[in-house]
Design an enzyme around this catalytic site. Structure first.
Site, PDB file in Angstrom:
ATOM      1  N   ARG A   1      -1.924  -6.140  -8.690  1.00  0.00           N
ATOM      2  CA  ARG A   1      -0.740  -6.982  -8.505  1.00  0.00           C
ATOM      3  C   ARG A   1      -0.712  -7.959  -9.682  1.00  0.00           C
ATOM      4  NH1 ARG A   1      -2.594  -8.284  -2.552  1.00  0.00           N
ATOM      5  NH2 ARG A   1      -4.429  -8.398  -3.844  1.00  0.00           N
TER       6      ARG A   1
ATOM      7  N   LYS B   1     -21.298  -6.023   8.639  1.00  0.00           N
ATOM      8  CA  LYS B   1     -20.565  -7.267   8.334  1.00  0.00           C
ATOM      9  C   LYS B   1     -19.048  -7.031   8.357  1.00  0.00           C
ATOM     10  CE  LYS B   1     -20.695  -7.096   3.325  1.00  0.00           C
ATOM     11  NZ  LYS B   1     -20.700  -7.813   2.104  1.00  0.00           N
TER      12      LYS B   1
ATOM     13  N   SER C   1      -2.890  -8.063   2.702  1.00  0.00           N
ATOM     14  CA  SER C   1      -3.182  -7.974   4.136  1.00  0.00           C
ATOM     15  C   SER C   1      -3.647  -9.334   4.642  1.00  0.00           C
ATOM     16  CB  SER C   1      -4.265  -6.926   4.391  1.00  0.00           C
ATOM     17  OG  SER C   1      -3.842  -5.666   3.944  1.00  0.00           O
TER      18      SER C   1
ATOM     19  N   HIS D   1       0.844  -1.208   0.000  1.00  0.00           N
ATOM     20  CA  HIS D   1       0.000   0.000   0.000  1.00  0.00           C
ATOM     21  C   HIS D   1       0.880   1.259   0.000  1.00  0.00           C
ATOM     22  CE1 HIS D   1      -3.032  -2.726   2.248  1.00  0.00           C
ATOM     23  NE2 HIS D   1      -3.526  -2.534   1.044  1.00  0.00           N
TER      24      HIS D   1
END
Ligand code: PNS
Length: 170
Positions: free
Chosen positions: A95, A44, A133, A20
């Site tokens: 990516r 959620k 992540s 990031h």
């Protein structure tokens, strides 16, 4: 007076990684300002870090880049948030090719919702191709070392979460 070109970099940032950071630095070569915006959905939310913890890490990590990097969080649609902050550019990182389908769907959906908002894709640096992540959390939860993939402060917070933070290693 010249207009300031502001881009929004939305995401979960749970937590922010070196990938990031690379993307933010690349974006600043093109835009005057970038808003790193955490999307929240209280109904959620399965994030490891709370919104305030994520914001704190982002602020700490980008402190050195000064006022050109802002951090924020928002609820609801990203395109509405973009309107509220007066930006019409959404930055997303790409990516591998595997990212493309998901990103393409989101970009098309956002365009359908608000055609004036553009999604721009930046290629992640070669060293960050495999960082996510989700994987970082999994590796730390299993006792692996992710130094070099996340900033020092994030590494510390991750270790806290999976030891004294009450989350057990599975
Ligand atoms: O880091 P992520 O989880 O890949 O980011 C996804 C994110 C936050 C950009 C996306 O879920 C989003 O924009 N959420 C805000 C709600 C919204 O606008 N949803 C419709 C997207 S097409």
């Amino acid at each position: 007076m010249a207009r300031t070109h502001v881009a929004i970099y939305p995401g979960s940032f749970d937590p922010v990684t070196n990938g990031h950071i690379d993307l933010v630095k690349r974006t600043l070569q093109v835009f005057d300002e970038i808003i790193v915006a955490i999307a929240t959905n209280p109904s959620k939310d399965s994030s490891l870090f709370s919104v305030s913890e994520r914001l704190e890490m982002i602020q700490e990590v980008f402190r050195g880049l000064g006022k050109r990097v802002r951090s924020d969080s928002f609820e609801g649609l990203l395109v509405d948030y973009a309107d509220r902050v007066g930006s019409h550019v959404i930055i997303r990182g790409l990516r591998a090719i595997s990212d493309f389908e998901y990103e393409f769907q989101m970009a098309m959906m956002n365009r359908g919702l608000k055609p004036k908002i553009e999604t721009l894709f930046m290629m992640t640096g070669e060293s960050y191709f495999y960082i996510s992540s989700r994987l970082v959390k999994e590796v730390v939860s299993l006792g692996g070392d992710v130094s070099g993939l996340v900033p020092t402060i994030v590494l510390k917070k991750l270790k806290e979460k999976f030891t004294s933070g009450g989350l057990s290693r599975q």
